[in-house]
Structures are given as structure tokens and as C-alpha cells.
Design an enzyme around this catalytic site. Structure first.
Site, PDB file in Angstrom:
ATOM      1  N   ASP A   1     -36.160  -9.002  16.301  1.00  0.00           N
ATOM      2  CA  ASP A   1     -35.856  -9.080  17.742  1.00  0.00           C
ATOM      3  C   ASP A   1     -36.809 -10.107  18.342  1.00  0.00           C
ATOM      4  OD1 ASP A   1     -34.386  -6.863  19.862  1.00  0.00           O
ATOM      5  OD2 ASP A   1     -35.812  -8.327  20.689  1.00  0.00           O
TER       6      ASP A   1
ATOM      7  N   THR B   1     -23.841  -7.300  23.999  1.00  0.00           N
ATOM      8  CA  THR B   1     -22.658  -8.000  24.514  1.00  0.00           C
ATOM      9  C   THR B   1     -22.289  -7.361  25.856  1.00  0.00           C
ATOM     10  OG1 THR B   1     -21.217  -6.493  23.279  1.00  0.00           O
ATOM     11  CG2 THR B   1     -21.670  -8.607  22.252  1.00  0.00           C
TER      12      THR B   1
ATOM     13  N   ARG C   1     -22.003   7.241  18.013  1.00  0.00           N
ATOM     14  CA  ARG C   1     -22.134   7.887  19.319  1.00  0.00           C
ATOM     15  C   ARG C   1     -23.603   8.110  19.594  1.00  0.00           C
ATOM     16  NH1 ARG C   1     -19.192  13.110  17.884  1.00  0.00           N
ATOM     17  NH2 ARG C   1     -20.241  12.442  16.012  1.00  0.00           N
TER      18      ARG C   1
ATOM     19  N   GLY D   1     -13.863  16.474  32.311  1.00  0.00           N
ATOM     20  CA  GLY D   1     -15.173  16.344  32.952  1.00  0.00           C
ATOM     21  C   GLY D   1     -15.098  15.416  34.143  1.00  0.00           C
TER      22      GLY D   1
ATOM     23  N   GLY E   1     -18.563   7.807  30.850  1.00  0.00           N
ATOM     24  CA  GLY E   1     -19.535   6.765  31.177  1.00  0.00           C
ATOM     25  C   GLY E   1     -20.112   6.217  29.888  1.00  0.00           C
TER      26      GLY E   1
ATOM     27  N   CYS F   1     -20.458   2.085  26.113  1.00  0.00           N
ATOM     28  CA  CYS F   1     -19.324   1.514  25.379  1.00  0.00           C
ATOM     29  C   CYS F   1     -17.983   1.625  26.085  1.00  0.00           C
ATOM     30  CB  CYS F   1     -19.218   2.170  24.010  1.00  0.00           C
ATOM     31  SG  CYS F   1     -20.552   1.680  22.936  1.00  0.00           S
TER      32      CYS F   1
HETATM   33  C1  UDX Z   1     -18.717   5.959  22.147  1.00  0.00           C
HETATM   34  C2  UDX Z   1     -17.820   6.179  20.917  1.00  0.00           C
HETATM   35  O1  UDX Z   1     -17.593   7.576  20.722  1.00  0.00           O
HETATM   36  C3  UDX Z   1     -18.431   5.542  19.699  1.00  0.00           C
HETATM   37  O2  UDX Z   1     -17.565   5.658  18.590  1.00  0.00           O
HETATM   38  C4  UDX Z   1     -18.681   4.067  20.028  1.00  0.00           C
HETATM   39  O3  UDX Z   1     -19.187   3.370  18.947  1.00  0.00           O
HETATM   40  C5  UDX Z   1     -19.584   3.928  21.221  1.00  0.00           C
HETATM   41  O4  UDX Z   1     -18.980   4.601  22.331  1.00  0.00           O
HETATM   42  P1  UDX Z   1     -20.899   7.119  23.191  1.00  0.00           P
HETATM   43  O5  UDX Z   1     -20.692   6.196  24.357  1.00  0.00           O
HETATM   44  O6  UDX Z   1     -22.256   7.251  22.618  1.00  0.00           O
HETATM   45  O7  UDX Z   1     -19.925   6.711  21.978  1.00  0.00           O
HETATM   46  O8  UDX Z   1     -20.483   8.581  23.672  1.00  0.00           O
HETATM   47  P2  UDX Z   1     -19.235   9.554  23.565  1.00  0.00           P
HETATM   48  O9  UDX Z   1     -19.684  10.806  22.940  1.00  0.00           O
HETATM   49  O10 UDX Z   1     -18.062   8.887  22.970  1.00  0.00           O
HETATM   50  O11 UDX Z   1     -18.968   9.870  25.116  1.00  0.00           O
HETATM   51  C6  UDX Z   1     -18.628   8.832  26.046  1.00  0.00           C
HETATM   52  C7  UDX Z   1     -18.353   9.402  27.405  1.00  0.00           C
HETATM   53  O12 UDX Z   1     -17.161  10.184  27.387  1.00  0.00           O
HETATM   54  C8  UDX Z   1     -19.444  10.333  27.943  1.00  0.00           C
HETATM   55  O13 UDX Z   1     -19.624  10.088  29.320  1.00  0.00           O
HETATM   56  C9  UDX Z   1     -18.893  11.723  27.709  1.00  0.00           C
HETATM   57  O14 UDX Z   1     -19.394  12.673  28.600  1.00  0.00           O
HETATM   58  C10 UDX Z   1     -17.410  11.476  27.924  1.00  0.00           C
HETATM   59  N1  UDX Z   1     -16.549  12.451  27.221  1.00  0.00           N
HETATM   60  C11 UDX Z   1     -16.502  12.469  25.850  1.00  0.00           C
HETATM   61  C12 UDX Z   1     -15.766  13.320  27.959  1.00  0.00           C
HETATM   62  O15 UDX Z   1     -15.786  13.310  29.204  1.00  0.00           O
HETATM   63  N2  UDX Z   1     -14.932  14.185  27.298  1.00  0.00           N
HETATM   64  C13 UDX Z   1     -14.859  14.217  25.938  1.00  0.00           C
HETATM   65  O16 UDX Z   1     -14.069  15.029  25.411  1.00  0.00           O
HETATM   66  C14 UDX Z   1     -15.673  13.346  25.192  1.00  0.00           C
END
Ligand code: UDX
Length: 434
Positions: A30, A86, A154, A256, A260, A263
Site C-alpha cells: 500500500d 473503486t 461480506r 429492514g 447500506g 458494496c
Molecule cells: C456484500 C455482499 O454480500 C458481498 O458478497 C460483496 O462482496 C460485498 O457486498 P456486505 O456489504 O459486507 O457484503 O454486507 P451484506 O451482509 O451483504 O449486507 C449488505 C446490506 O444489506 C446491509 O445493510 C444489511 O443490513 C442489508 N441486508 C442484508 C438486509 O437488509 N437484509 C438481508 O436479508 C441481508
């Protein structure tokens, strides 16, 4: 095998530590010298369960090291992974690829033997081919192939996701590159993890399609939840009844306040823009983006409505501010919509989050941060649960009632049961359940 991972952010650090755990000799690079110095001292810049031990163990056994420059590590690397940021480009929603292309230029200048150049960062379709073009133009003699190997990590369970993935997607166009990549993932290969070896564009699009689909699935159940509230149905039971159909699946059907994180918001936007530019707009994803943004804005109204339409001068306790549990990440967290809207309506905010408060304090003002959940609840007129941290799931209801001014709870993550809460004497509101 030897690899260089460019970027010690979330994806870079987790990938580097996990490859090192596989026994691959890994150097994580980095340009931020301060960050590298901290990593060399054993300080991990992000909160991810288990990452500190994984890094420490692999530094100790010599599989993992850190450097502020990719030279000399890249000279004898079998592969170099681009895992730089990115972010969403300001103004147009496209992914900002300036860090990716800068990394490609630097790689071009330093390739010394056949190397597979791998994109781990989520990059729009066509980026891999552009990286190949840049490297070839800058260093026509270089022996390399470009490969797309998107991450599906995740936050909060990234190590488990890397070590036991549902699949590994490898996009490349030469047998030589494919053999380097499958050798790197050999431990997963032995566990019979499916490997989807495909073309560059297909791999790049697979990542966006997966994230956009999950974001759409969440948005679908969120809209069903709204209807449940109108007709007196229970969204959790609907989700269970739907999800048990193997074609649908139970995951990502938790209603929910709206998704957020680092990703889904960014990737859905980038996919929609790419699709528009290509003349093949994905209206479903465009609608998902719109519905989710509106939903997050509307959440404060729910809290205000639960407080008899008036929060002026009232104290609202907020439990959880990160976009999900087990992370300190605040990116696109619903708390960033809710808290300012409540403050705008005149509320006084007392908040608590198990690990996110330091990050949150940089983004939210006039919040009184509490030492624990009960401290945040003390003297509050209402409490809103925004993140489903485990420690909020089994709180002492009698104690909550005794410290709050009024027992009003708005549970945006459905972690309590409506009947139980009412029996305990709470005015209780959740999502998609009456
Ligand atoms: C996500 C993808 O799951 C992962 O594969 C990718 O590489 C990066 O983005 P992440 O952002 O870490 O991972 O979290 P994730 O568990 O997917 O949750 C994302 C958002 O969706 C959170 O705000 C979570 O609260 C919300 N969520 C998730 C819901 O509201 N309901 C659900 O059933 C699942």
C-alpha cells in the site's frame, strides 16, 4: 507460489491474509507508508473478526509481509492482485477507476517475468481488457495475462467467506493464467469448491449481477414488509414460507430499513450506469436503487410517528449505527439518514454502537455517545434499533423500562417479538409485522 496484493484496504488485506493462510508467499503493498508501518507493528486498520490473529500468525510464519512499494516483490510474483479502491465517481455514479489504472501503469513498469495480473476490486465490464491494453502499450515486451477474480466477501464474515466460499469466479483467456489461478486456490479446489472459469467480461459482470440481485432481493422483501403492515401479515413468516422454496432460498430475505454498506449501493449504481451506457438499461436495478434510497429517508418518519408525530425536545436513543453488525463501517449506513433527520425535527440523540462510534463520530454531529446500551437508553423517550448487534438481542426488558422515560421501541431489524414486547409493556413497532 508467490503473489503481490496491491491495496491494504478491506479486500486487499483480507485476501492477502487468506492467501498467506493457504501457504502462498504474499506481500501486501500500500503506498500509504503510515498504514504499512502500523501493519508492521501488528495494528489492523479495520475491524474484521479474526483478521488480527490471521495476520499475526502469517507474519510470524513468514507467509505474509507488508511493503510500501511493489518493487521488488512483483519481480518474482506468479500473480499480482489489484485490490485498490473503486469508489463511486462524483457526479455520474460510475466507478472511479483512477486507482486501478494507476496500479496497472506501475505494474507495467515493473513486470520482470510471466505474471498474471488479477483484478480483485469490483471493476466495470471492460476494465480487465483496458488494463491489458495499458500494460501492453507501456511495456510491449511484458509477459502477462489479465484475469478477473471478483471477491464475494461480506464484512464481518470475510475470512469465512474467503476460506469457504460458495464458488470462485475466474475470468481469463489463457490456459496458463487459469492454471496459476487454480493453483493459488488449490486448498479450495481440494474442498470441491465450484470454480467458474470463464471469460474476462463474464467474470466482471458476474460480480455486479450477484450484488444487484441480492440488493433487489432485499428490496423486494422490504416492499412486501410494507404491504404486510397494511394487511396484518407477518413478513418473517412470509419470508420463511417463500425462502423454503429451493428456487428462492432463505438468505437475504430479512426485511429492514434498506441496504447500506460499501458494496450494494456503489455496485448497483455502477451496474445501472454501465447498462445505460451500453443501451441495455436494467430498469429493475434502477428501481431498486430508487426504492432503497427513499426507504432509508423514510425511516426517520417511522420513528417520529411512533413518538406521536413529535420529537421536538425529546431524547431518542439509537442502538447501532454501522450499516450491519460486526463491522465499524459506516458507509451508506441508514443511521446517516435517520440521525440527522431526527435532529432536524428537534430530537436529542443518545447513541451507542459496540464498535462503530469512533467512525460515526466523524460523520455525525451533536450526538451524545454512550458507554453502553443501557446508558444510551437512560432518560430516553423512545429507542430505535438500527443495527442487529448480538448484544442488543437479549437485553433485560425490565431494566430497559426502568431507565427509559417512556417504553417506546422502534425495532428496524425485527430482533424482538411483537407479542413479547407488548406483554412486557412496550409500545413496540417493527418492520412488516403488526
Ligand atoms: C456484500 C455482499 O454480500 C458481498 O458478497 C460483496 O462482496 C460485498 O457486498 P456486505 O456489504 O459486507 O457484503 O454486507 P451484506 O451482509 O451483504 O449486507 C449488505 C446490506 O444489506 C446491509 O445493510 C444489511 O443490513 C442489508 N441486508 C442484508 C438486509 O437488509 N437484509 C438481508 O436479508 C441481508
Amino acid at each position: 507460489m508467490k503473489i503481490t496484493v496491491l491495496g491494504a484496504g478491506y479486500v486487499g488485506l483480507v485476501s492477502a491474509a487468506c492467501f498467506a493462510e493457504f501457504g502462498v508467499e504474499t506481500v501486501c503493498v500500500d503506498p500509504n507508508a503510515e498504514k504499512i508501518a502500523a501493519l508492521l507493528r501488528g495494528e489492523i486498520p479495520i475491524y474484521e473478526p479474526g483478521l488480527d490473529e490471521l495476520v499475526a500468525r502469517n507474519v510470524r510464519n513468514g507467509h505474509l509481509s507488508f511493503a510500501a512499494s511493489m518493487v521488488p516483490a512483483i519481480h518474482d510474483s506468479d500473480a499480482v492482485f489489484i485490490a485498490v479502491g473503486t469508489p463511486t465517481r462524483r457526479g455520474d455514479g460510475h466507478a472511479d477507476l483512477s486507482y486501478v489504472y494507476a496500479a496497472a501503469q506501475e505494474i507495467a513498469a515493473n513486470l520482470a517475468r510471466y505474471t498474471v495480473v488479477v483484478t480483485k476490486s469490483t471493476v466495470p465490464v471492460g476494465t480487465g481488457r483496458e488494463i491489458a491494453r495499458l500494460i501492453r502499450a507501456a511495456n510491449p515486451e511484458a509477459a502477462f495475462d489479465v484475469c478477473s477474480n471478483p471477491e464475494f466477501l461480506r464484512e464481518g464474515s470475510a475470512i469465512e467467506d474467503f476460506m469457504r466460499p460458495d464458488r470462485v469466479v475466474i475470468g481469463c483467456e489463457s490456459a496458463r493464467a487459469a492454471s496459476v489461478m487454480t493453483a493459488l486456490y488449490r486448498p479450495l479446489y481440494l474442498m470441491e469448491t465450484p470454480m467458474v472459469v470463464t471469460g474476462l467480461e463474464t467474470a466482471e459482470l458476474t460480480k455486479y449481477a450477484a450484488n444487484a440481485f441480492l440488493a433487489t432481493k432485499i428490496t423486494f422483501i422490504n416492499e412486501i414488509a410494507d404491504l404486510c403492515e397494511k394487511v396484518g401479515a407477518d413478513v418473517q413468516a412470509v419470508a420463511k414460507g417463500m425462502g423454503l422454496d429451493g428456487r428462492i432460498g432463505r438468505k437475504f430475505l430479512h426485511a429492514g430499513p434498506g441496504y447500506g454498506g460499501s458494496c450494494f449501493p456503489k455496485d448497483t449504481l455502477a451496474l445501472a450506469r454501465t447498462a445505460q451506457d451500453q443501451g441495455a438499461p436494467i430498469r429493475l436495478v434502477e428501481t431498486t436503487i430508487d426504492i432503497n434510497a427513499r426507504r432509508k429517508k423514510r425511516m426517520a418518519e417511522r420513528i417520529i410517528a411512533a413518538c406521536a408525530d413529535n420529537v421536538r425536545g425529546k431524547t431518542i436513543a439509537i442502538l447501532g449505527v454501522t450499516f450491519k453488525p460486526n463491522t465499524d463501517d459506516m458507509r451508506d449506513s441508514v443511521s446517516l439518514d435517520i440521525i440527522p433527520a431526527l435532529q432536524e425535527a428537534g430530537a436529542i440523540i443518545q447513541a451507542y454502537d459496540p464498535v462503530g462510534m469512533k467512525e460515526a463520530a466523524k460523520l455525525l454531529s451533536r450526538v451524545s455517545w454512550s458507554a453502553d446500551a443501557y446508558a444510551a437508553l437512560t432518560g430516553a423517550d423512545a429507542v430505535a434499533i438500527l443495527t442487529e448487534w448480538n448484544e442488543f438481542r437479549a437485553m433485560d426488558l425490565t431494566k430497559i423500562k426502568s431507565v427509559m422515560k417512556q417504553p417506546i421501541m422502534i425495532d428496524l431489524r425485527n430482533i424482538y417479538k411483537p407479542e413479547e414486547m407488548r406483554t412486557a409493556g412496550f409500545v413496540y413497532q417493527s418492520i412488516g409485522r403488526v
